[in-house]
Design an enzyme around this catalytic site. Structure first.
Site, PDB file in Angstrom:
ATOM      1  N   GLY A  31     -20.255  53.192  87.529  1.00  0.00           N
ATOM      2  CA  GLY A  31     -20.754  53.420  88.741  1.00  0.00           C
ATOM      3  C   GLY A  31     -20.343  52.266  89.656  1.00  0.00           C
ATOM      4  CG  HIS A  37     -14.262  52.095  88.744  1.00  0.00           C
ATOM      5  ND1 HIS A  37     -14.748  51.287  89.769  1.00  0.00           N
ATOM      6  CD2 HIS A  37     -14.826  51.822  87.563  1.00  0.00           C
ATOM      7  CE1 HIS A  37     -15.599  50.532  89.005  1.00  0.00           C
ATOM      8  NE2 HIS A  37     -15.780  50.834  87.732  1.00  0.00           N
ATOM      9  N   GLY A 147      -9.959  50.025  82.011  1.00  0.00           N
ATOM     10  CA  GLY A 147      -9.239  48.752  82.950  1.00  0.00           C
ATOM     11  C   GLY A 147      -9.114  47.621  81.903  1.00  0.00           C
TER      12      GLY A 147
END
Ligand code: PAF
Length: 283
Positions: A31, A37, A147
């Site tokens: 989050g 993201h 990532g």
């Protein structure tokens, strides 16, 4: 966009989608989403019929004195970004849902998890590997995106997926940087304005090493010393590690090549930041 917190509900839905031969793309996160993201989500959107985002601050990947309690959270902001990226399902389980009483199973990838962040954060990658395995079993993705800023994490997840024959394609996505070079991270939110300026020493050290390498310097020690001096000139910075390693095995190298990874972790005040580069990569 559906928001689901029950394992049973999303697992049933995933199995139904798979019966209908729908390809599930998955972006697991903790989050506090940022552009890094969003880049994973946009790529996921292209690669799947159904795009699933998980938001779960995973307690078992934090050490005792780490930032689990103050890890930044903003579910409303995250859902807004998820909507912009056309996410179909957001999975937001509680810790009790993910780790029922008596939980005692762990996934460990051995050698790849030993150096770098594994040395500074014992047990961290066991927590990551365990939660990612659980999330894969719950979400049943065909493809999952991670990532490259967390380069070691990505290497471990690739290894684990291969070793355990998990039927998931793992995609690594480029690091997304702010205009001034700072790698995007949810933990950047901890930085004061002064620390934010100091934090640029990570990307500057990387740029310096890349420039020296491109100019013909191939001795690891020389490149590391130059990067170290640059970081140490920044009073707020404390190096946790600064290393040159083979990109596949993560073993240290004395002579660098295009397949050498420079990886570093630096504390800026109380905030530990990481960054990396493959010396031979395009800028
Ligand atoms: O990279 C992260 O955000 C986390 O380590 C992950 C992969 C979501 C597991 O908790």
């Amino acid at each position: 966009m559906k928001i689901i917190s029950s394992i049973r509900e999303i697992q049933d839905l995933a199995l139904t989608l798979k019966r209908d031969v729908r390809r599930i793309a998955f972006v697991p996160t903790m989050g506090f989403l940022h552009e890094g993201h969003a880049s994973l989500l946009r790529e996921g959107r292209k690669r799947g019929d159904v795009l699933v985002l998980s938001i779960f601050v995973n307690p078992i990947q934090f050490g005792q004195h780490e930032d689990l309690d103050r890890y930044p959270r903003n579910l409303d902001g995250d859902c807004a970004i998820a909507r912009e990226c056309d996410v179909d399902i957001v999975f937001t389980p509680t810790a009790a849902e993910m780790y029922p009483g008596g939980f005692q199973t762990s996934i460990r990838v051995s050698n790849l998890a030993l150096p770098l962040c594994g040395a500074s954060r014992p047990g961290h990658f066991d927590g990551v590997a365990t939660v990612v395995t659980k999330l894969f079993n719950i979400v049943q993705p065909d493809v999952a995106l991670f990532g490259k800023k967390d380069f070691q994490q990505l290497a471990i997840i690739r290894r684990m997926t291969l070793d355990l024959s998990l039927p998931v394609e793992i995609v690594g996505m480029p690091i997304v940087r702010e205009a001034d070079g700072l790698a995007m991270s949810s933990r950047n939110a901890y930085l004061s304005p002064d620390e934010r300026r100091s934090a640029l020493c990570l990307s500057r050290a990387i740029r310096l090493a890349r420039e020296r390498y491109a100019a013909g310097e191939h001795t690891a020690e020389t490149l590391l010393t130059a990067a170290q001096e640059l970081i140490e000139a920044e009073p707020a910075a404390l190096i946790d590690y600064l290393e040159l390693r083979d990109v596949d095995t993560l073993e240290t190298v004395s002579t660098v090549s295009d397949s050498t990874l420079m990886a570093l972790a630096v504390k800026i005040g109380a905030t530990r930041l990481i960054d990396n580069t493959l010396l031979g990569d395009e800028p």
